[in-house]
Motif scaffolding. Sequence first.
Motif, PDB file in Angstrom:
ATOM      1  N   LEU A  60      11.172   0.563   2.111  1.00 36.17           N
ATOM      2  CA  LEU A  60      10.624   1.043   0.985  1.00 36.17           C
ATOM      3  C   LEU A  60      11.636   1.959   0.792  1.00 36.17           C
ATOM      4  N   GLY A  61      11.922   2.794   1.253  1.00 35.39           N
ATOM      5  CA  GLY A  61      12.995   4.306   1.643  1.00 35.39           C
ATOM      6  C   GLY A  61      14.140   3.119   1.048  1.00 35.39           C
ATOM      7  N   LEU A  62      14.576   1.700   1.412  1.00 33.79           N
ATOM      8  CA  LEU A  62      15.663   1.139   1.168  1.00 33.79           C
ATOM      9  C   LEU A  62      15.756   0.956   0.136  1.00 33.79           C
ATOM     10  N   LEU A  63      14.541   0.610  -0.660  1.00 32.27           N
ATOM     11  CA  LEU A  63      14.033   0.583  -2.304  1.00 32.27           C
ATOM     12  C   LEU A  63      13.929   1.227  -3.183  1.00 32.27           C
ATOM     13  N   GLY A  64      14.168   2.694  -2.761  1.00 33.41           N
ATOM     14  CA  GLY A  64      13.985   3.889  -3.376  1.00 33.41           C
ATOM     15  C   GLY A  64      12.757   4.248  -3.849  1.00 33.41           C
ATOM     16  N   ARG A  65      11.892   3.915  -2.853  1.00 31.14           N
ATOM     17  CA  ARG A  65      10.122   4.154  -2.827  1.00 31.14           C
ATOM     18  C   ARG A  65       9.228   5.399  -2.056  1.00 31.14           C
ATOM     19  N   HIS A  66       8.460   5.343  -2.118  1.00 31.70           N
ATOM     20  CA  HIS A  66       8.125   6.121  -1.395  1.00 31.70           C
ATOM     21  C   HIS A  66       6.414   5.500  -0.684  1.00 31.70           C
ATOM     22  N   GLY A  67       5.927   5.561   0.644  1.00 32.73           N
ATOM     23  CA  GLY A  67       4.460   4.917   1.301  1.00 32.73           C
ATOM     24  C   GLY A  67       3.576   6.076   0.750  1.00 32.73           C
ATOM     25  N   GLN A  68       3.109   6.468   0.128  1.00 29.32           N
ATOM     26  CA  GLN A  68       1.947   7.550  -0.394  1.00 29.32           C
ATOM     27  C   GLN A  68       0.724   6.571  -0.661  1.00 29.32           C
ATOM     28  N   ARG A  69      -0.571   6.638  -0.556  1.00 27.89           N
ATOM     29  CA  ARG A  69      -1.505   5.825  -1.016  1.00 27.89           C
ATOM     30  C   ARG A  69      -2.537   7.348  -1.248  1.00 27.89           C
ATOM     31  N   PRO A  70      -3.427   6.932  -2.157  1.00 22.88           N
ATOM     32  CA  PRO A  70      -4.113   7.900  -3.102  1.00 22.88           C
ATOM     33  C   PRO A  70      -5.357   8.195  -2.032  1.00 22.88           C
ATOM     34  N   ALA A  71      -5.753   9.400  -2.581  1.00 20.48           N
ATOM     35  CA  ALA A  71      -7.389   9.302  -1.500  1.00 20.48           C
ATOM     36  C   ALA A  71      -8.079   7.357  -2.133  1.00 20.48           C
ATOM     37  N   HIS A  72      -9.254   7.560  -1.180  1.00 18.92           N
ATOM     38  CA  HIS A  72      -9.643   6.164  -1.622  1.00 18.92           C
ATOM     39  C   HIS A  72     -10.637   5.608  -0.783  1.00 18.92           C
ATOM     40  N   ILE A  73     -11.458   5.344  -1.247  1.00 21.11           N
ATOM     41  CA  ILE A  73     -12.900   4.743  -0.784  1.00 21.11           C
ATOM     42  C   ILE A  73     -12.760   3.074  -0.431  1.00 21.11           C
ATOM     43  N   HIS A  74     -12.959   1.884   0.241  1.00 22.22           N
ATOM     44  CA  HIS A  74     -12.553   0.707   0.772  1.00 22.22           C
ATOM     45  C   HIS A  74     -14.664   0.018   0.213  1.00 22.22           C
ATOM     46  N   PHE A  75     -14.206  -1.145  -0.502  1.00 27.50           N
ATOM     47  CA  PHE A  75     -15.469  -1.568  -0.431  1.00 27.50           C
ATOM     48  C   PHE A  75     -15.817  -3.046  -0.170  1.00 27.50           C
ATOM     49  N   PHE A  76     -16.845  -3.587   0.765  1.00 28.96           N
ATOM     50  CA  PHE A  76     -16.825  -5.234   0.273  1.00 28.96           C
ATOM     51  C   PHE A  76     -18.601  -5.389  -0.730  1.00 28.96           C
ATOM     52  N   ILE A  77     -18.301  -6.443  -1.833  1.00 29.10           N
ATOM     53  CA  ILE A  77     -20.293  -5.967  -1.744  1.00 29.10           C
ATOM     54  C   ILE A  77     -20.661  -7.912  -2.065  1.00 29.10           C
ATOM     55  N   LEU A 130     -17.475  -9.095  -4.232  1.00 26.73           N
ATOM     56  CA  LEU A 130     -16.498  -8.404  -4.661  1.00 26.73           C
ATOM     57  C   LEU A 130     -16.531  -7.281  -3.901  1.00 26.73           C
ATOM     58  N   THR A 131     -14.121  -7.622  -3.612  1.00 26.88           N
ATOM     59  CA  THR A 131     -13.401  -7.122  -3.096  1.00 26.88           C
ATOM     60  C   THR A 131     -12.708  -5.191  -3.689  1.00 26.88           C
ATOM     61  N   THR A 132     -13.060  -4.067  -3.147  1.00 28.67           N
ATOM     62  CA  THR A 132     -12.243  -2.970  -4.392  1.00 28.67           C
ATOM     63  C   THR A 132     -12.650  -2.060  -3.354  1.00 28.67           C
ATOM     64  N   GLN A 133     -12.166  -1.142  -4.643  1.00 29.74           N
ATOM     65  CA  GLN A 133     -11.682   0.411  -3.799  1.00 29.74           C
ATOM     66  C   GLN A 133     -12.044   1.274  -4.840  1.00 29.74           C
ATOM     67  N   ILE A 134     -13.014   2.659  -4.567  1.00 31.51           N
ATOM     68  CA  ILE A 134     -12.038   3.792  -5.696  1.00 31.51           C
ATOM     69  C   ILE A 134     -12.014   4.653  -4.767  1.00 31.51           C
ATOM     70  N   ASN A 135     -11.234   4.975  -6.723  1.00 27.12           N
ATOM     71  CA  ASN A 135     -10.106   6.358  -6.180  1.00 27.12           C
ATOM     72  C   ASN A 135     -10.221   7.175  -6.005  1.00 27.12           C
ATOM     73  N   ILE A 136      -9.915   9.101  -5.687  1.00 29.06           N
ATOM     74  CA  ILE A 136     -10.801   9.687  -5.574  1.00 29.06           C
ATOM     75  C   ILE A 136      -9.958  10.566  -6.893  1.00 29.06           C
ATOM     76  N   ASP A 137     -10.469  11.325  -7.813  1.00 29.53           N
ATOM     77  CA  ASP A 137      -9.811  11.906  -9.333  1.00 29.53           C
ATOM     78  C   ASP A 137      -8.904  13.136  -8.801  1.00 29.53           C
ATOM     79  N   GLY A 138      -8.186  13.025  -9.691  1.00 28.85           N
ATOM     80  CA  GLY A 138      -7.136  14.414  -9.319  1.00 28.85           C
ATOM     81  C   GLY A 138      -6.003  14.013  -7.933  1.00 28.85           C
ATOM     82  N   ASP A 139      -6.277  13.362  -7.475  1.00 32.13           N
ATOM     83  CA  ASP A 139      -5.437  13.059  -6.653  1.00 32.13           C
ATOM     84  C   ASP A 139      -3.631  12.690  -7.166  1.00 32.13           C
ATOM     85  N   GLU A 140      -2.948  12.883  -6.318  1.00 35.39           N
ATOM     86  CA  GLU A 140      -1.751  13.574  -6.796  1.00 35.39           C
ATOM     87  C   GLU A 140      -0.964  11.503  -7.038  1.00 35.39           C
ATOM     88  N   TYR A 141      -1.069  11.115  -5.772  1.00 39.04           N
ATOM     89  CA  TYR A 141      -0.616  10.057  -6.351  1.00 39.04           C
ATOM     90  C   TYR A 141      -1.777   9.093  -6.769  1.00 39.04           C
TER      91      TYR A 141
END
Length: 306
Positions: free
Chosen positions: A207-224, A232-243
């Motif tokens: 990712l660094g060679l591609l000029g990108r970061h490797g950060q993920r926002p706070a999140h929670i995974h789900f299989f329903i 359903l395979t999904t995840q919710i992100n935590i609102d307000g996270d920088e990323y």
Amino acid sequence: MTHNEIDQLVKSFIIDAAQAEANPRIQQIVLRLVSDLFKAIEDLDLSATEVWKGLEFLQEAGGRMELGLIAPGLGLDRFLDIRFDEAEAKLGITGGTPRTIEGPLYVSGAPVEQGFARLDDGSEIEQGQVLFMQGTVFGANGQPLPNSSVEVWHANLLGNYSYFDKSQSDFNLRRTIMTDDNGRYQFQSIMPKGYGCPPNGSTATLLGLLGRHGQRPAHIHFFISAEGHRKLTTQINIDGDEYLWDDFAFASREGLVPAVQQITDAAALAAHGLQKPYASIDFDFHLNAEVAEAPTTEVDRQRPQA
């Protein structure tokens, strides 16, 4: 070489060289991928050193168990989701909760709870904020789905997942919750934080060679999962996270960022046995009915089993 010449060469390697009955699907896939690789080498004039450095990189990434991070980082996981969405749309399958990527850190065999589960083992409760998340699983007819399965997992405050992080207790921040008679689920945990790829690992290097970061926002995974419905395979992100909308894994989607309420009411705190404010997230899951012609949502891939 021209592309046609490359096609003929690869055919001689893959098809003509076969001396026994081949698996036609594997043969088809390898023929295409090797042809495309050879064409890329020709078109980009890759040197032998560059080719071998690429192979060495993949070997190292595999040894670090990071191919499961590189795949989402290059958009492969998101691309597969896009293809799922397109296939379902063509069949008129619409209206469910958006899917997004599974990621590489699911572990099967988490304890099963009825209606409510506490995910965290209490080891970070002083450093983090208590989180309650709750909602209803709805079926394709808009009615609640009792006894549906809500598998949930997320990282600790250091961005690490139990099983892979041996300092955590077994199944910390992992549970399977069976919805109650009203299709409801609820869990108590700690508010997750965002995290990044291993800083000196293969994914971060690429990712660094591609000029990108490797950060993920706070999140929670789900299989329903529920009988007669598409998993359903999904995840919710935590609102307000920088990323929040700058996820290196391209997993952020509209409809998967629920509001976070800060609960300070003394009676509500007392009801949960808490002395400081907690966070609360309401989120309902809407499943689509299973359709025989649709591609299966059960993805057959290697997953750890604790």
